[in-house]
Design an enzyme around this catalytic site. Structure first.
Site: not given
Ligand code: MN
Length: 414
Positions: A127, A129, A134, A199, A201, A237, A240, A244, A257, A344, A358
């Protein structure tokens, strides 16, 4: 060979309703199942062309492993091979061609009579970024006192290795994960996530195995990209945020996913390529790529019955070619069927953001849905639907929906 299959004047003898995601110019690949078993097909309108049946009738020539395939992987030997199968499917489905008329059901099956299956066995999942908007939005939220973009961001496509084993097909329920997280004041707890997010994507799928020690040159990377799917990179979140540092996303992502059912080929998307945004500073030579490899793909997200985001893939800062060249630049193996998600996809304004964190400003401004309810994060029973399409006013190439519903966390562990 691509040119003829995307000719906007092509028509099929299979009826294609107005607004369908699957006109004859698309012909995406998927896997379906009915009482005759699981096999590979090509979507056309509200039907699927049964490639195994057409092969058995001697009308399309597949290799033995392709004809027996229960995932797309055996057809991902090369982009040219997949393109040749798609080209033949286009010929067979074109108005005026009657080669299929002598076989049962003309080789097509109504989609309503089959169940779609996960189209791929995904060896590795990465994944990225790669949306500037974003990355900037999240940087401001998580590190308000620092520069929003980390110093590496404009020099390489930042990414992490995800968990391919929990990639699921659209319409699979997603169970709210348990995990370790920290309340605003207090010690860590282990319990159901209370800040569950999606997210939006777009993922590309590779074709052709690339052995160790053979970096893919950036200007040849698209030879290794078979096509695209829509990806929902579900994100807890709270889990995460706690886990992270310093190694990046882990269990806050790996519980599920979701991918859309149809692999839309890069060949079908050829008419919709556009310049990617300018890159400053110029990337190092191994990532310096043709700027015309962006994609004019419109994206939408519904939460239950309310459309909460509309955005575009054309503003993604790093292109797919650069992402794939970066992944293999250290000599890492790339295998057919690998999935590389974009990160995202967000635009610059409210209503163009590809995640709830967001859209609802990290819970500070909950979204109001059409039924009057409010959401800061996802609740049990919520359904997230993602759609994507390229439309030049003549032909609309759609991806089919990516749908997932949140179901409650288990009451207890063990
Ligand atoms: Mn992501």
């Amino acid at each position: 060979m691509t040119g003829r299959t995307v000719d906007p004047t092509l028509r099929s003898w299979v009826p294609v309703p107005a607004g369908s995601d699957f006109p004859i110019q698309n012909l995406p690949f998927g896997v379906f199942e009915d009482e005759r078993g699981r096999r590979v097909g090509v979507a056309i309108g509200e039907h699927v062309l049964d490639l195994r049946a057409v092969h058995d009738a001697g009308i399309i020539r597949l290799e033995a492993d392709e004809a027996a395939a229960v995932s797309l992987n055996p057809m991902l030997g090369s982009r040219a091979r997949l393109g040749a199968i798609r080209h033949r499917a286009s010929e067979l489905l074109t108005e005026g061609n009657e080669e299929l008329f002598g076989i049962p059901g003309r080789g097509i099956v109504p989609l309503e009579q089959v169940t779609l299956q996960l189209p791929l066995e995904v060896p590795d999942y990465v994944d990225f970024y790669s949306s500037l908007h974003h990355a900037t939005n999240l940087g401001r939220m998580f590190r308000p006192d620092a520069e929003p973009l980390p110093p590496n961001w404009r020099h390489l496509p930042v990414g992490y290795h995800g968990r391919s084993a929990t990639i699921v097909l659209s319409s699979t329920d997603v169970r709210r994960p348990w995990g370790q997280h920290t309340p605003p004041a207090g010690d860590p707890v282990f319990g159901p996530s209370t800040r569950l997010d999606f997210e939006l994507e777009v993922g590309f799928v590779t074709c052709g195995d690339v052995p160790a020690g053979r970096p893919i040159p950036v200007d040849r990377a698209e030879e290794h990209i078979a096509g695209l799917v829509l990806v929902n990179d579900w994100s807890a979140r709270d889990i995460q945020a706690w886990e992270y540092v310093p190694l990046g996303p882990f269990l806050g992502k790996s519980f599920a996913t979701t991918i859309s059912p149809w692999l839309v080929t890069l060949d079908a998307l050829a008419p919709y390529r556009v310049p990617a945004p300018p890159q400053h500073p110029e990337p190092l030579p191994h990532l310096r790529a043709d700027p015309n490899l962006g994609l004019d793909l419109e994206l939408e997200v519904d939460l239950n019955a309310t459309t909460i985001a509309r955005t575009t893939f054309r503003d993604m800062y790093w292109t797919m070619s650069q992402q794939l060249a970066h992944v293999s630049s250290n000599g890492a193996v790339v295998r057919a069927g690998d999935l590389y998600a974009s990160g995202t996809v967000s635009g610059p304004d409210q209503g163009t953001f590809g995640s709830l964190i967001e859209l609802a400003e990290d819970g500070a401004r909950p979204l109001r849905l059409g039924d009057g309810s409010e959401r800061a994060f996802l609740e049990d029973g919520d359904t997230v639907t993602m759609r994507g399409f390229c439309d030049d006013g003549r032909v609309r190439i759609g991806f089919g929906a990516n749908v997932g519903t949140i179901v409650p966390a288990p009451d207890e562990r063990g």
